[in-house]
Design an enzyme around this catalytic site. Structure first.
Site, PDB file in Angstrom:
ATOM      1  N   HIS A 141    -100.259  32.539  11.230  1.00  0.00           N
ATOM      2  CA  HIS A 141     -99.678  32.515   9.991  1.00  0.00           C
ATOM      3  C   HIS A 141     -98.228  33.060   9.761  1.00  0.00           C
ATOM      4  O   HIS A 141     -97.450  32.940   9.283  1.00  0.00           O
ATOM      5  CB  HIS A 141    -100.678  33.229   9.010  1.00  0.00           C
ATOM      6  CG  HIS A 141    -101.349  34.689   9.537  1.00  0.00           C
ATOM      7  ND1 HIS A 141    -102.213  34.624  10.248  1.00  0.00           N
ATOM      8  CD2 HIS A 141    -100.904  35.695   9.148  1.00  0.00           C
ATOM      9  CE1 HIS A 141    -102.517  35.831  10.549  1.00  0.00           C
ATOM     10  NE2 HIS A 141    -101.686  36.648   9.883  1.00  0.00           N
TER      11      HIS A 141
ATOM     12  N   HIS B 133    -118.515  43.247  -9.331  1.00  0.00           N
ATOM     13  CA  HIS B 133    -119.788  44.069  -8.775  1.00  0.00           C
ATOM     14  C   HIS B 133    -120.752  42.798  -8.740  1.00  0.00           C
ATOM     15  O   HIS B 133    -120.972  41.892  -9.604  1.00  0.00           O
ATOM     16  CB  HIS B 133    -120.201  45.045  -9.596  1.00  0.00           C
ATOM     17  CG  HIS B 133    -121.498  45.599  -9.041  1.00  0.00           C
ATOM     18  ND1 HIS B 133    -121.495  46.517  -7.872  1.00  0.00           N
ATOM     19  CD2 HIS B 133    -122.844  45.416  -9.320  1.00  0.00           C
ATOM     20  CE1 HIS B 133    -122.748  46.995  -7.589  1.00  0.00           C
ATOM     21  NE2 HIS B 133    -123.584  46.142  -8.510  1.00  0.00           N
TER      22      HIS B 133
END
Length: 381
Positions: free
Chosen positions: A236, A360
């Site tokens: 990358h 969550h």
């Protein structure tokens, strides 16, 4: 798991690679890019010769990549292999010695251990993954010991003998290790020899092409990108440098991204994901008393408990200033590097990040909690 079907593993891997390669070929074709296949050589500052035919260009970008290195006097062949050979093996060895405890070494050691191979890593420096933050090193070595991956650190390699039955590795202190194979994982070298670079006036140092921060070689309109440019050797980074040079040539004045702020992921088990300065590096850069750190243990994270992984997230900040480094270890933690690189590269303060809500139950909550703690508002403790 009773056994590993290595033929099926290789077929799956090859199928992924072939699919991505076909997609890239299609992309190049759709953009009207001409591809000339053959061995090229730089001639002067505006010409590349391929199979005897000269092609001139206003700008030239050198991007010839890298190869698997060895050590002086250590010949590759037979039972002594590099990652190139390891990726095409049609069988699973019973035991392997991995020479080198850096990224490539720990990745292969990890996957082979998952396949049931008896693995020993030999690293001459004092620890595995020696470029990582010391907290990450400590966690990885503990995890590898728990998995049964053996390693010797702090003593350098001296030599190897091989026969039809296996290899025998000797260290400089006389220690010996025996296995079916020796994997040489001591990094990658730049492919720049005999390509006409030096003859054209391009500066070469230990095989690497030297450029300025804007990736210009100082010769004509010749640029260089990827593994041939000194720094972290990551795919990358090469992509980003290619985009950078294209925009530079187009006169768009792109922003330079320092190597330290390029996200890095090591795909062992547990995964390592880092961006920015280590605690040691930050103290060297900003001063011993100008750095604050905070760690969050994955034991407090619900999704990590579901996955059955341990590990930590460590944040490094300038005192009363921005976050300059984030270091994570744990199963699947590489997926958290996206937010981490935004925090570091946008020079966010912990107080900025602490305001955001992290879903969550996800491992992403770990980034929220460690920044809450560093901002002086810990949920735990």
């Amino acid at each position: 798991m009773d056994s590993i079907d290595i033929t099926a593993v290789n077929a799956y891997k090859d199928g992924i690679v072939a699919g991505k390669y076909k997609g890239l070929q299609g992309l190049i074709k759709s953009k009207g890019i001409t591809v000339i296949e053959g061995e090229g050589k730089l001639q002067g500052t505006d010409t590349v010769v391929v199979n005897g035919t000269a092609y001139k260009g206003k700008n030239i970008v050198l991007a010839t990549g890298s190869y698997s290195r060895s050590l002086p006097g250590l010949e590759i062949g037979g039972r002594v292999i590099t990652s190139d050979e390891a990726l095409t093996m049609d069988y699973i060895p019973k035991s392997v010695i991995v020479l080198g405890g850096g990224v490539i070494g720990v990745e292969f050691a990890s996957v082979w251990k998952s396949f049931g191979v008896d693995v020993t890593i030999v690293e001459g420096l004092p620890s595995l993954v020696p470029n990582e933050d010391t907290a990450i090193v400590k966690n990885l070595e503990r995890a590898f010991k728990k998995r049964g991956i053996k390693f010797s650190t702090g003593v350098f390699f001296q030599g190897v003998e091989q026969d039809d039955n296996g290899v025998k590795v000797t260290l400089v202190d006389g220690q010996t290790f025996e296995a079916d194979l020796l994997l040489v994982a001591v990094g990658r070298g730049p492919v720049t020899a005999n390509l006409g670079y030096e003859e054209a006036g391009v500066t070469i140092d230990r095989g690497f092409v030297i450029t300025n921060e804007r990736l210009h070689t100082g010769v004509g309109n010749v640029y260089a990108v990827g593994d041939i440019v000194p720094g972290v050797q990551l795919a990358h980074r090469g992509y980003q440098q290619g985009i950078f040079v294209a925009e530079e040539i187009a006169g768009l004045n792109p922003v330079v991204v320092e190597d330290v702020n390029i996200p890095k992921v090591t795909f062992c088990e547990p995964e390592i994901a880092t961006v920015g300065y280590t605690e040691k590096g930050a103290k060297e850069k900003f001063g011993e008393d100008q750095v604050q750190t905070q760690e969050y243990n994955l034991a407090g994270n619900g999704k990590s408990s579901i996955l059955g992984t341990g590990g930590i997230v460590k944040v490094v900040r300038q005192k009363d200033g921005p976050v300059v480094g984030i270091h994570m270890i744990g199963s699947r933690m590489g997926e958290q590097i996206g937010e981490a690189q935004l925090i570091v590269n946008w020079e966010a303060h912990p107080e900025d990040v602490a305001q955001f809500i992290h879903a969550h139950p996800t491992q992403n909550e770990t980034l929220g909690e460690v920044h809450l703690a560093l901002a002086g508002k810990p949920l735990h403790g």
